[in-house]
Design an enzyme around this catalytic site. Structure first.
Site, PDB file in Angstrom:
ATOM      1  N   PRO A  11       0.589  -1.107  -0.446  1.00 50.98           N
ATOM      2  CA  PRO A  11       0.032  -0.107   0.296  1.00 50.98           C
ATOM      3  C   PRO A  11       0.868   1.310  -0.396  1.00 50.98           C
ATOM      4  O   PRO A  11       1.825   1.122   0.637  1.00 50.98           O
ATOM      5  CB  PRO A  11      -0.632  -0.168   1.397  1.00 50.98           C
ATOM      6  N   CYS A  12       0.382   2.704  -0.592  1.00 50.92           N
ATOM      7  CA  CYS A  12       1.585   2.770  -1.129  1.00 50.92           C
ATOM      8  C   CYS A  12       1.174   4.370  -0.391  1.00 50.92           C
ATOM      9  O   CYS A  12       1.619   5.590  -1.096  1.00 50.92           O
ATOM     10  CB  CYS A  12       1.400   3.759  -3.397  1.00 50.92           C
ATOM     11  N   GLN A  13       0.087   4.817   0.379  1.00 54.39           N
ATOM     12  CA  GLN A  13      -0.179   5.910   0.669  1.00 54.39           C
ATOM     13  C   GLN A  13       0.554   6.676   1.733  1.00 54.39           C
ATOM     14  O   GLN A  13       1.395   7.461   2.497  1.00 54.39           O
ATOM     15  CB  GLN A  13      -1.497   5.751   2.171  1.00 54.39           C
TER      16      GLN A  13
ATOM     17  N   TYR B 268       4.266   6.578   1.349  1.00 51.62           N
ATOM     18  CA  TYR B 268       5.030   7.354  -0.116  1.00 51.62           C
ATOM     19  C   TYR B 268       3.887   8.186  -0.729  1.00 51.62           C
ATOM     20  O   TYR B 268       5.565   9.394  -0.892  1.00 51.62           O
ATOM     21  CB  TYR B 268       5.476   6.147  -0.364  1.00 51.62           C
TER      22      TYR B 268
END
Length: 406
Positions: free
Chosen positions: A116-118, A120
């Site tokens: 999950p990219c949140q 970054y």
């Protein structure tokens, strides 16, 4: 010839997997924590099983509501339940045990996925400055690495947002690459824009690819391709919608065009699903019309501060000034994000004849999902899955070139 195999971790709704399956790879397992996304993955598995058995009408009957999801599952013979609904962590014993069962003695050739990219993303950047233990998402790349240690694939694909490169002044990306090298992999990365690979959307992502040290593999040549099409080519064959219309099943409004045929987004079905629009209140509709008129008339974006006072509901007029944004019908769309599940303000349909935000199917098409791809869980869950996904057309390009290199 035996198909090369892969495991998809942090699989989401399966956009990355879809590209690899179409390129001829075989999924051993999909690991995902979101229940709705897991059901979507199961449904897609049933689609492929029925397609291979020349029984796609059973799948269409499910989409049409003739049979239940349980009936759909029962119609698939000798199916392997390879969707693992679980949260990846430090102890993945149960996940590994299940994957070992699914392997049936086969070697895992690839591992694909992206945490999950949140943590970054630019939006989540303020969290990066916290201690690592305060936001465990910052260390999810190490959980990804546990799968590399366990299954030792020839190649892995690690996808994430552009903000990963600059998070904590680049330290996180350096740590990720250094960690993967300690696991026995050489690696390289590129920033790819999905619009270079047939997707009608400007969406830049970091694609890191690793391969076993000592192998003659190298980062595949992902050549940008001409893409003369626009969002208009995605929208023109879909039925007219009013705000709140729930056309879960509808006929196509026009014949197939070159883009929809070339991309294989429009399927062999004679109907389309999930062409559903969220409802909007009168204030939002008035704002949408102002934004559409401004964009179509002068190619200018609406600034929140320029709205009439009676339409403003936020005191802060300096942050997120472009929170109302019309999709560019004459070019590529701006990036589809998971926030589309919250409201449609950033994804306004580009016409004064249909004042509303994008439908689920329109958003899915902009992400390059084929029309026979069904998202489980209802409208909000579908939007979230679509916004978080890797566009299948870009995934197909990556998978094709990796297959060629292997």
């Amino acid at each position: 010839m035996k198909k090369m195999t892969f495991i998809d971790v942090f699989a989401g709704a399966g956009g990355l997997s879809e590209g690899f399956v179409k390129a001829g790879f075989e999924p051993i397992a999909h690991v995902e924590m979101d229940t709705h996304a897991c059901k979507t993955l199961e449904t897609r598995n049933y689609y492929y099983a029925l397609k291979n058995a020349n029984k796609l009408q059973v799948y269409y009957d499910y989409l049409l509501g003739v049979i239940s999801h349980e009936d759909l599952a029962e119609s698939v013979l000798n199916k392997l339940d390879n969707v693992i609904n679980a949260s990846i962590g430090d102890d993945n014993t149960n996940i590994f045990n299940r994957i070992d069962e699914l392997c049936q003695g086969r070697k895992v050739d690839l591992i694909i996925g992206g945490p999950p990219c949140q943590a970054y993303s630019v939006v989540g950047r303020h969290r990066i400055n916290k201690l690592e233990e305060d936001d465990p998402r910052n260390l999810l790349y190490k959980q990804y690495g546990l799968f590399l240690e366990k299954y030792s694939p020839k190649v892995f694909v690690f996808e994430n947002v552009l903000g990963l490169l600059s998070a904590d002044n680049g330290r996180y990306f350096y740590d990720i690459k250094d960690y993967f090298r300690t696991l026995g992999y050489e690696l390289d990365s590129r920033v790819l824009n999905t619009s270079d690979y047939g997707v009608l959307q400007n969406r830049k992502r970091v694609i890191l690819i690793g391969w076993k040290k000592g192998s003659d593999f190298s980062y595949p040549e992902l050549v940008a391709e001409p893409n003369p099409y626009t969002v208009a080519d995605i929208l023109e064959d879909l039925a007219y919608l009013e705000p709140g219309d729930q056309k879960n099943i509808t006929n196509y409004a026009n014949d197939i065009n070159d883009y929809l045929e070339k991309s294989e987004i429009r399927s062999d079905m004679d109907f389309v699903t999930q062409h559903v629009a969220r409802p909007h209140n009168d204030r939002d509709l008035e704002i949408y019309k102002i934004a559409i008129d401004k964009w179509i008339g002068s190619r200018e974006r609406l600034k929140y501060a320029d709205l009439p006072e009676r339409l403003k509901t936020h005191k802060n007029q300096t942050s997120f000034t472009d929170r109302f944004k019309v999709v560019d019908i004459d070019n590529y769309s701006h990036t589809i994000l998971a926030h589309i599940s919250k409201d449609g303000h950033y994804y306004i349909y580009p016409s004064t004849e249909q004042i509303r935000s994008l439908s689920v199917r329109e958003a899915a098409r902009i992400q390059s999902f084929p029309d026979d791809y069904y998202f489980e869980g209802g409208r909000s869950a579908a939007f979230k899955q679509i916004g978080n996904a890797v566009p299948p057309l870009m995934a197909l390009k990556i998978a094709t070139e990796i297959k060629r290199a292997l």
